[in-house]
Write an enzyme that holds these catalytic residues in place. Structure first.
Site, short mmCIF file in Angstrom:
data_model
loop_
_atom_site.label_atom_id
_atom_site.label_comp_id
_atom_site.label_asym_id
_atom_site.label_seq_id
_atom_site.Cartn_x
_atom_site.Cartn_y
_atom_site.Cartn_z
N VAL A 179 -4.98 -43.93 -3.54
CA VAL A 179 -6.06 -44.90 -3.72
C VAL A 179 -6.38 -45.57 -2.40
O VAL A 179 -5.52 -46.21 -1.78
CB VAL A 179 -5.68 -45.96 -4.78
CG1 VAL A 179 -6.80 -46.98 -4.94
CG2 VAL A 179 -5.37 -45.29 -6.11
N LYS A 180 -7.61 -45.42 -1.97
CA LYS A 180 -8.05 -46.01 -0.70
C LYS A 180 -8.58 -47.42 -0.96
O LYS A 180 -9.53 -47.62 -1.73
CB LYS A 180 -9.13 -45.14 -0.05
CG LYS A 180 -9.45 -45.54 1.38
CD LYS A 180 -10.67 -44.80 1.92
CE LYS A 180 -10.35 -43.37 2.27
NZ LYS A 180 -11.50 -42.73 3.00
#
Length: 218
Positions: free
Chosen positions: A86-87
């Protein structure tokens, strides 16, 4: 150093993977839009397709900027595939969310990083990856590679486990310099990776070998 390709284009991902040096993929909303991918359902399907193509980490970016929104969106992204990372943006609520993700077994990539102070916060929160934007730093008349070296030194000195993912790469030279400065990962367009193949002396040498081979064969 690991190589990630920074794109949402499936053909480019396949080509990079076929080269045999690809370790993962990074994407963002702009890259998705460039490929005409719109709407949550279509975006999630596209991420799943990318994960099926690549045996490595795939960074999927949240669009929310508030803590609860980042958490909820991040949980949905992480559920797509085990390879999803997850960025999360380097903002106050982003750091809080990274800590939550870390404590709940969800890997993260802290993005939009432009300083060593930000890098320390991300590492303290437990980010899996940290993405300093080299090209954008250079555009602002600062030295992006100097920042990579500074973060690398701090992380080694302090024993932080966060991997430095050099982003906003503009050329093959950027890749080489990032490797020299201690980056763990480099994410870049396919053209920059292919640029590492090129050298005029290689072309001249190969042409000479081919010419001599023709002479040998009459």
């Amino acid at each position: 150093m690991k190589f990630f390709v920074d794109t949402a284009n499936l053909d480019q991902i396949r080509e990079a993977n076929d080269l045999g040096v690809l370790d993962g993929v990074t994407t963002n909303p702009s890259l998705m839009a460039k490929e005409g991918i719109k709407g949550e359902e279509a975006i999630f399907r596209h991420y799943e397709t990318i994960c099926d193509l690549v045996d490595g980490d795939v960074s999927a970016e949240v669009l929310s900027t508030d803590y609860n929104g980042i958490i909820e969106e991040g949980k949905k992204l992480a559920a797509i595939h085990p390879n999803i990372v997850v960025k999360v943006p380097m903002i106050k609520d982003g750091i809080k969310a990274i800590r939550w993700f870390t404590e709940n077994g969800i890997r993260t990539n802290c993005t939009l990083v432009f300083s060593a102070g930000q890098a320390i916060l991300a590492a303290k929160a437990g980010a899996t990856y940290l993405s300093p934007f080299i090209g954008r730093i250079d555009d602002s008349s600062w030295d992006g590679m100097e920042l990579i070296g500074q973060i690398s030194h701090i992380y080694k000195l302090q024993g932080f486990k966060t991997e430095i993912l050099a982003a906003s790469i503009r050329s093959a030279l950027h890749i080489v310099k990032a490797a020299e400065m201690g980056a763990d990962v480099c994410t870049c367009p396919l053209d920059s990776i292919l640029g590492l193949l090129k050298h005029p002396l290689t072309d001249l040498g190969l042409a000479k070998f081919v010419e001599d081979a023709k002479k040998m064969n009459g």
